[in-house]
Scaffold this active site. Structure first.
Site, PDB file in Angstrom:
ATOM      1  N   ASP A  29       0.850  -1.189   0.000  1.00 11.43           N
ATOM      2  CA  ASP A  29       0.000   0.000   0.000  1.00 11.43           C
ATOM      3  C   ASP A  29       0.891   1.246   0.000  1.00 11.43           C
ATOM      4  O   ASP A  29       1.909   1.301   0.686  1.00 11.43           O
ATOM      5  CB  ASP A  29      -0.908  -0.009   1.240  1.00 11.43           C
ATOM      6  CG  ASP A  29      -2.072   0.953   1.105  1.00 11.43           C
ATOM      7  OD1 ASP A  29      -3.218   0.494   1.022  1.00 11.43           O
ATOM      8  OD2 ASP A  29      -1.837   2.183   1.071  1.00 11.43           O
ATOM      9  N   ILE A  30       0.487   2.255  -0.776  1.00 15.27           N
ATOM     10  CA  ILE A  30       1.277   3.485  -0.896  1.00 15.27           C
ATOM     11  C   ILE A  30       1.253   4.294   0.412  1.00 15.27           C
ATOM     12  O   ILE A  30       2.154   5.090   0.669  1.00 15.27           O
ATOM     13  CB  ILE A  30       0.753   4.329  -2.093  1.00 15.27           C
ATOM     14  CG1 ILE A  30       1.833   5.236  -2.645  1.00 15.27           C
ATOM     15  CG2 ILE A  30      -0.488   5.128  -1.733  1.00 15.27           C
ATOM     16  CD1 ILE A  30       1.474   5.841  -4.001  1.00 15.27           C
ATOM     17  N   ASN A  86     -12.989  -3.264   2.352  1.00 14.50           N
ATOM     18  CA  ASN A  86     -13.876  -2.126   2.572  1.00 14.50           C
ATOM     19  C   ASN A  86     -14.881  -2.071   1.430  1.00 14.50           C
ATOM     20  O   ASN A  86     -14.527  -2.340   0.279  1.00 14.50           O
ATOM     21  CB  ASN A  86     -13.066  -0.826   2.621  1.00 14.50           C
ATOM     22  CG  ASN A  86     -12.132  -0.775   3.820  1.00 14.50           C
ATOM     23  OD1 ASN A  86     -12.470  -1.273   4.890  1.00 14.50           O
ATOM     24  ND2 ASN A  86     -10.959  -0.195   3.638  1.00 14.50           N
ATOM     25  N   GLY A  92     -15.509   2.807   3.866  1.00 12.57           N
ATOM     26  CA  GLY A  92     -14.229   3.501   3.658  1.00 12.57           C
ATOM     27  C   GLY A  92     -13.531   3.127   2.364  1.00 12.57           C
ATOM     28  O   GLY A  92     -12.323   3.350   2.225  1.00 12.57           O
ATOM     29  N   GLN A  93     -14.279   2.585   1.406  1.00 17.01           N
ATOM     30  CA  GLN A  93     -13.650   2.203   0.139  1.00 17.01           C
ATOM     31  C   GLN A  93     -13.349   3.452  -0.695  1.00 17.01           C
ATOM     32  O   GLN A  93     -14.208   4.330  -0.863  1.00 17.01           O
ATOM     33  CB  GLN A  93     -14.569   1.261  -0.651  1.00 17.01           C
ATOM     34  CG  GLN A  93     -13.928   0.745  -1.937  1.00 17.01           C
ATOM     35  CD  GLN A  93     -14.783  -0.306  -2.655  1.00 17.01           C
ATOM     36  OE1 GLN A  93     -15.915  -0.591  -2.254  1.00 17.01           O
ATOM     37  NE2 GLN A  93     -14.221  -0.868  -3.710  1.00 17.01           N
ATOM     38  N   HIS A  99     -10.219  -5.201  -3.309  1.00 17.10           N
ATOM     39  CA  HIS A  99      -8.878  -5.526  -2.833  1.00 17.10           C
ATOM     40  C   HIS A  99      -8.986  -5.942  -1.375  1.00 17.10           C
ATOM     41  O   HIS A  99      -9.786  -5.392  -0.613  1.00 17.10           O
ATOM     42  CB  HIS A  99      -7.938  -4.328  -2.986  1.00 17.10           C
ATOM     43  CG  HIS A  99      -8.528  -3.034  -2.516  1.00 17.10           C
ATOM     44  ND1 HIS A  99      -9.444  -2.326  -3.268  1.00 17.10           N
ATOM     45  CD2 HIS A  99      -8.361  -2.354  -1.358  1.00 17.10           C
ATOM     46  CE1 HIS A  99      -9.815  -1.242  -2.599  1.00 17.10           C
ATOM     47  NE2 HIS A  99      -9.178  -1.236  -1.430  1.00 17.10           N
ATOM     48  N   LEU A 100      -8.147  -6.888  -1.023  1.00 17.04           N
ATOM     49  CA  LEU A 100      -8.077  -7.379   0.350  1.00 17.04           C
ATOM     50  C   LEU A 100      -6.853  -6.735   0.999  1.00 17.04           C
ATOM     51  O   LEU A 100      -5.728  -6.902   0.499  1.00 17.04           O
ATOM     52  CB  LEU A 100      -7.958  -8.898   0.338  1.00 17.04           C
ATOM     53  CG  LEU A 100      -7.949  -9.619   1.682  1.00 17.04           C
ATOM     54  CD1 LEU A 100      -9.253  -9.388   2.440  1.00 17.04           C
ATOM     55  CD2 LEU A 100      -7.738 -11.117   1.474  1.00 17.04           C
ATOM     56  N   HIS A 101      -7.071  -5.981   2.080  1.00 19.34           N
ATOM     57  CA  HIS A 101      -5.953  -5.410   2.821  1.00 19.34           C
ATOM     58  C   HIS A 101      -5.382  -6.503   3.729  1.00 19.34           C
ATOM     59  O   HIS A 101      -6.147  -7.186   4.433  1.00 19.34           O
ATOM     60  CB  HIS A 101      -6.413  -4.266   3.726  1.00 19.34           C
ATOM     61  CG  HIS A 101      -6.926  -3.049   3.032  1.00 19.34           C
ATOM     62  ND1 HIS A 101      -6.188  -1.900   2.887  1.00 19.34           N
ATOM     63  CD2 HIS A 101      -8.119  -2.789   2.443  1.00 19.34           C
ATOM     64  CE1 HIS A 101      -6.909  -0.978   2.258  1.00 19.34           C
ATOM     65  NE2 HIS A 101      -8.092  -1.492   1.979  1.00 19.34           N
TER      66      HIS A 101
HETATM   67  P1  5GP Z   1      -9.707   1.356   0.232  1.00 24.57           P
HETATM   68  O1  5GP Z   1      -9.775   2.668   0.971  1.00 24.57           O
HETATM   69  O2  5GP Z   1     -10.389   1.459  -1.118  1.00 24.57           O
HETATM   70  O3  5GP Z   1     -10.144   0.172   1.016  1.00 24.57           O
HETATM   71  O4  5GP Z   1      -8.175   1.095  -0.034  1.00 24.57           O
HETATM   72  C1  5GP Z   1      -7.476   1.689  -1.068  1.00 24.57           C
HETATM   73  C2  5GP Z   1      -6.035   1.633  -0.688  1.00 24.57           C
HETATM   74  O5  5GP Z   1      -5.260   1.881  -1.847  1.00 24.57           O
HETATM   75  C3  5GP Z   1      -5.613   2.685   0.350  1.00 24.57           C
HETATM   76  O6  5GP Z   1      -5.082   2.025   1.494  1.00 24.57           O
HETATM   77  C4  5GP Z   1      -4.580   3.519  -0.378  1.00 24.57           C
HETATM   78  O7  5GP Z   1      -3.512   3.934   0.443  1.00 24.57           O
HETATM   79  C5  5GP Z   1      -4.116   2.603  -1.497  1.00 24.57           C
HETATM   80  N1  5GP Z   1      -3.680   3.283  -2.708  1.00 24.57           N
HETATM   81  C6  5GP Z   1      -4.290   4.324  -3.312  1.00 24.57           C
HETATM   82  N2  5GP Z   1      -3.619   4.683  -4.426  1.00 24.57           N
HETATM   83  C7  5GP Z   1      -2.547   3.831  -4.507  1.00 24.57           C
HETATM   84  C8  5GP Z   1      -1.475   3.708  -5.445  1.00 24.57           C
HETATM   85  O8  5GP Z   1      -1.373   4.435  -6.444  1.00 24.57           O
HETATM   86  N3  5GP Z   1      -0.565   2.733  -5.204  1.00 24.57           N
HETATM   87  C9  5GP Z   1      -0.657   1.903  -4.124  1.00 24.57           C
HETATM   88  N4  5GP Z   1       0.301   0.996  -3.987  1.00 24.57           N
HETATM   89  N5  5GP Z   1      -1.658   1.999  -3.230  1.00 24.57           N
HETATM   90  C10 5GP Z   1      -2.594   2.946  -3.416  1.00 24.57           C
END
Ligand code: 5GP
Length: 113
Positions: A29-30, A86, A92-93, A99-101
């Site tokens: 994750d970034i 999420n 919080g998506q 995607h699975l964290h």
């Molecule tokens: P969500 O909030 O949809 O459950 O998770 C999205 C995740 O994607 C967040 O934790 C966010 O930090 C990560 N993310 C967003 N943009 C990028 C990116 O360009 N590269 C990577 N590696 N992660 C990203």
């Protein structure tokens, strides 16, 4: 238009990829929320958990098996970890490609905010 994660899959956007096969990619994750924070993503673009159908059962199972294997590889299996999907605004998506964290490497709090 392809999702942000499809752009990572297609190497249009760089990412720190930790696992890849025919159906799945996993990358750091970034904006990591823990020492280990990996996103496990199906190559098939599925917007949210609400869009899953019966054909997706296998890929969802495979995503969890990938999480387990990465947890073992990164030695967080014994200390423990969390896996999270999420869904939509209240979940919080922010990226609409499921995607699975995989989070671990520190004590995680429960319940989440
Ligand atoms: P969500 O909030 O949809 O459950 O998770 C999205 C995740 O994607 C967040 O934790 C966010 O930090 C990560 N993310 C967003 N943009 C990028 C990116 O360009 N590269 C990577 N590696 N992660 C990203």
């Amino acid at each position: 238009m392809s999702s942000l994660f499809t752009k990572i899959i297609n190497r249009q956007i760089p990412a720190d990829i930790v696992y890849e096969d025919k159906e799945i990619i996993a990358f750091n994750d970034i904006n990591p929320q823990a020492p280990v924070h990996i996103l496990i993503v199906p190559k098939k673009e599925i917007k949210t958990l609400n869009d899953l159908n019966i054909d997706d059962q296998e890929i969802i199972g495979k995503m969890f098996l990938t999480a387990k294997k990465l947890a073992v590889k990164l030695s967080i299996d014994k200390t423990g970890y969390r896996t999270v999907f999420n869904c939509n605004e209240h979940g919080g998506q922010t990226v609409f490609h499921i995607h699975l964290h995989l989070l671990g490497g520190r004590q995680l709090v429960w319940p989440p905010g």
